[in-house]
Design a protein around this motif. Structure first.
Motif, PDB file in Angstrom:
ATOM      1  N   UNK A  91       3.962   6.717  10.725  1.00  0.00           N
ATOM      2  CA  UNK A  91       5.361   6.389  10.995  1.00  0.00           C
ATOM      3  C   UNK A  91       5.746   5.024  10.425  1.00  0.00           C
ATOM      4  N   UNK A  92       4.837   4.398   9.728  1.00  0.00           N
ATOM      5  CA  UNK A  92       5.111   3.080   9.200  1.00  0.00           C
ATOM      6  C   UNK A  92       4.962   2.017  10.270  1.00  0.00           C
ATOM      7  N   UNK A  93       5.481   0.832   9.998  1.00  0.00           N
ATOM      8  CA  UNK A  93       5.400  -0.296  10.920  1.00  0.00           C
ATOM      9  C   UNK A  93       6.468  -1.297  10.509  1.00  0.00           C
ATOM     10  N   UNK A  94       6.610  -2.350  11.311  1.00  0.00           N
ATOM     11  CA  UNK A  94       7.667  -3.330  11.046  1.00  0.00           C
ATOM     12  C   UNK A  94       7.580  -3.878   9.634  1.00  0.00           C
ATOM     13  N   UNK A  95       6.388  -4.268   9.201  1.00  0.00           N
ATOM     14  CA  UNK A  95       6.215  -4.814   7.855  1.00  0.00           C
ATOM     15  C   UNK A  95       6.072  -3.732   6.789  1.00  0.00           C
ATOM     16  N   UNK A 100       6.643   4.968   1.337  1.00  0.00           N
ATOM     17  CA  UNK A 100       5.397   4.906   0.562  1.00  0.00           C
ATOM     18  C   UNK A 100       4.256   4.284   1.364  1.00  0.00           C
ATOM     19  N   UNK A 101       4.589   3.500   2.390  1.00  0.00           N
ATOM     20  CA  UNK A 101       3.558   2.877   3.220  1.00  0.00           C
ATOM     21  C   UNK A 101       2.996   3.837   4.264  1.00  0.00           C
ATOM     22  N   UNK A 102       3.738   4.861   4.627  1.00  0.00           N
ATOM     23  CA  UNK A 102       3.349   5.727   5.736  1.00  0.00           C
ATOM     24  C   UNK A 102       2.049   6.459   5.411  1.00  0.00           C
ATOM     25  N   UNK A 103       1.019   6.177   6.178  1.00  0.00           N
ATOM     26  CA  UNK A 103      -0.286   6.787   5.934  1.00  0.00           C
ATOM     27  C   UNK A 103      -1.047   6.176   4.772  1.00  0.00           C
ATOM     28  N   UNK A 104      -0.624   5.008   4.302  1.00  0.00           N
ATOM     29  CA  UNK A 104      -1.269   4.387   3.142  1.00  0.00           C
ATOM     30  C   UNK A 104      -2.553   3.672   3.553  1.00  0.00           C
ATOM     31  N   UNK A 105      -3.616   3.876   2.792  1.00  0.00           N
ATOM     32  CA  UNK A 105      -4.928   3.256   3.049  1.00  0.00           C
ATOM     33  C   UNK A 105      -4.982   1.899   2.353  1.00  0.00           C
ATOM     34  N   UNK A 106      -4.511   0.861   3.034  1.00  0.00           N
ATOM     35  CA  UNK A 106      -4.444  -0.451   2.406  1.00  0.00           C
ATOM     36  C   UNK A 106      -5.835  -1.054   2.224  1.00  0.00           C
ATOM     37  N   UNK A 107      -6.736  -0.777   3.150  1.00  0.00           N
ATOM     38  CA  UNK A 107      -8.102  -1.304   2.998  1.00  0.00           C
ATOM     39  C   UNK A 107      -8.783  -0.672   1.795  1.00  0.00           C
ATOM     40  N   UNK A 108      -8.712   0.659   1.700  1.00  0.00           N
ATOM     41  CA  UNK A 108      -9.356   1.351   0.592  1.00  0.00           C
ATOM     42  C   UNK A 108      -8.769   0.967  -0.751  1.00  0.00           C
ATOM     43  N   UNK A 109      -7.447   0.783  -0.798  1.00  0.00           N
ATOM     44  CA  UNK A 109      -6.792   0.410  -2.052  1.00  0.00           C
ATOM     45  C   UNK A 109      -7.243  -0.965  -2.515  1.00  0.00           C
ATOM     46  N   UNK A 110      -7.357  -1.927  -1.576  1.00  0.00           N
ATOM     47  CA  UNK A 110      -7.811  -3.266  -1.951  1.00  0.00           C
ATOM     48  C   UNK A 110      -9.277  -3.245  -2.367  1.00  0.00           C
ATOM     49  N   UNK A 111     -10.078  -2.457  -1.672  1.00  0.00           N
ATOM     50  CA  UNK A 111     -11.498  -2.345  -2.019  1.00  0.00           C
ATOM     51  C   UNK A 111     -11.667  -1.814  -3.440  1.00  0.00           C
ATOM     52  N   UNK A 112     -10.855  -0.819  -3.779  1.00  0.00           N
ATOM     53  CA  UNK A 112     -10.931  -0.251  -5.133  1.00  0.00           C
ATOM     54  C   UNK A 112     -10.515  -1.278  -6.179  1.00  0.00           C
ATOM     55  N   UNK A 113      -9.468  -2.056  -5.902  1.00  0.00           N
ATOM     56  CA  UNK A 113      -8.991  -3.058  -6.869  1.00  0.00           C
ATOM     57  C   UNK A 113     -10.009  -4.177  -7.069  1.00  0.00           C
ATOM     58  N   UNK A 114     -10.657  -4.604  -5.979  1.00  0.00           N
ATOM     59  CA  UNK A 114     -11.570  -5.748  -6.061  1.00  0.00           C
ATOM     60  C   UNK A 114     -12.997  -5.360  -6.434  1.00  0.00           C
ATOM     61  N   UNK A 115     -13.356  -4.122  -6.159  1.00  0.00           N
ATOM     62  CA  UNK A 115     -14.738  -3.724  -6.392  1.00  0.00           C
ATOM     63  C   UNK A 115     -15.701  -4.385  -5.420  1.00  0.00           C
ATOM     64  N   UNK A 116     -15.216  -4.697  -4.224  1.00  0.00           N
ATOM     65  CA  UNK A 116     -16.020  -5.346  -3.188  1.00  0.00           C
ATOM     66  C   UNK A 116     -15.783  -4.638  -1.859  1.00  0.00           C
ATOM     67  N   UNK A 117     -16.764  -4.656  -0.940  1.00  0.00           N
ATOM     68  CA  UNK A 117     -16.524  -4.086   0.385  1.00  0.00           C
ATOM     69  C   UNK A 117     -15.414  -4.851   1.103  1.00  0.00           C
ATOM     70  N   UNK A 118     -14.501  -4.121   1.742  1.00  0.00           N
ATOM     71  CA  UNK A 118     -13.410  -4.732   2.496  1.00  0.00           C
ATOM     72  C   UNK A 118     -13.511  -4.277   3.951  1.00  0.00           C
ATOM     73  N   UNK A 119     -13.543  -5.231   4.856  1.00  0.00           N
ATOM     74  CA  UNK A 119     -13.637  -4.980   6.297  1.00  0.00           C
ATOM     75  C   UNK A 119     -12.264  -5.212   6.902  1.00  0.00           C
TER      76      UNK A 119
END
Length: 352
Positions: A91-95, A100-119
């Motif tokens: 359902x999204x959030x305030x920010x 396009x944000x609804x259900x978006x995997x922000x952790x996975x997307x950043x991990x893929x861009x950086x090539x590093x584990x993201x917690x």
């Protein structure tokens, strides 16, 4: 595995306008002691915002002179709601209001861009983790704590044995929507406060900027129509001014903050019977207030937290320190912990 003394982690705190970043050594030393902010670009959608997080990562390495090859992991926090694995609510959030944000995997997307584990943690959990580790230091794993972070809403976190309790879908520590008794907190003719989530009488409906704007201030101004705050340009503007009046000793503002402190005390009373923590932390705008006011507020919270004698003797009440940096620092601590003791896998559930 155990991190070598040379390994580093980067902490990224994602906000509505800025990303704050820090770098943590395996020794426990932060390489920057101030805010290092860059634009978050969240209103421009996921692709631009994730690129902005990468920019924040690159910028903090440049600021600190830390070699990228030594970075072993990244900690990320965002406002919720999101799953325990960093999937933004369907359902999204305030920010994250754009579809396009609804259900978006922000952790996975950043991990893929950086090539590093993201917690990933939500921002309340990250701040709670930082408060816990800063207060207890080397003894952090021997203690538990609960933190309530009063902002636009009410966030928080539960720390057990030095680690965040996330829950099955990442909703652990969502204190804002815990129902609390209203008897004795409200005046006899004061309406039961309502929350934007649809609940009535939860903690956030009282202890938040939104609670002041929607519930507390309208009631008290109706009783004191000649008060200066009645002339503010908007309800939100008036709500943001209440803290300044409280610092100056204004009776109306102090009554509002006393009701907020009572709400937090009742929340902590419930927490005491669930987790029996070593410490109760309070964070948010009150931390940024004048010392005398914030100490008065914390004392009021403690006054309204009902503990058994044994609990009172063992527990401490404190303010979340360095609040503007707490998210990034807590995220970095979580990433370093993951290197030392990997957490059990979390089901990729999405908050509905």
């Amino acid at each position: 595995m155990s991190p070598s003394d040379r390994q580093l982690v980067v902490g990224l705190d994602n906000g509505g306008t800025c990303n704050n970043a820090t770098v943590l050594e395996a020794s426990g030393r932060f390489l920057v002691d101030r805010l290092v902010e860059t634009p978050s670009e969240v209103l421009n959608g996921p692709d631009v915002a994730v690129r902005a997080l990468v920019d924040a990562f690159d910028n903090i390495l440049e600021v600190t002179g830390a070699p990228r090859k030594l970075v072993a992991a990244v900690g990320l926090d965002t406002p919720g709601p999101a799953s325990a694995n960093g999937v933004i609510s369907s359902r999204g959030a305030t920010n994250f209001s754009q579809p396009a944000w609804h259900g978006f995997d922000i952790r996975g997307a950043l991990e893929e861009r950086l090539g590093l584990p993201v917690v990933y943690n939500n921002d309340g959990n990250a701040a709670a983790l930082y408060a816990h580790h800063l207060y207890f230091g080397a003894r952090a794993t021997a203690h538990s704590s609960v933190s309530a972070i009063v902002g636009t809403g009410l966030g928080g976190g539960v720390i057990e044995a030095g680690r965040v309790v996330r829950g099955a879908v990442g909703m652990g520590g969502e204190f804002g929507h815990v129902h609390i008794p209203m008897d004795g907190l409200l005046e006899a003719d004061q309406p039961v406060p309502t929350c934007n989530c649809g609940f009535s009488g939860d903690v956030e409906s009282v202890a938040s900027l939104t609670g002041i704007m929607n519930n507390l201030l309208p009631y008290w101004l109706a009783r004191h129509p000649d008060h200066e705050l009645a002339c503010a340009e908007s309800p939100r503007a008036a709500a943001k001014l209440v803290r300044g009046y409280g610092e100056a000793g204004d009776p109306l503002a102090l009554k509002i903050f006393e009701q907020q402190a009572m709400a937090l005390g009742r929340l902590f009373t419930i927490a005491a019977n669930f987790t029996d923590p070593s410490a109760y932390f309070v964070g948010g705008g009150v931390v940024e207030a004048a010392p005398a006011f914030r100490e008065w507020f914390l004392a009021k919270v403690r006054e309204h937290t009902v503990l058994r004698a044994e609990q009172s003797a063992a527990a401490v009440f404190a303010l979340v320190p360095d609040l503007d940096m707490a998210g990034a620092r807590g995220s970095a601590i979580a990433a370093m912990e993951a290197l030392i003791t990997p957490a059990a896998p979390v089901a990729p559930a999405v908050v509905i």
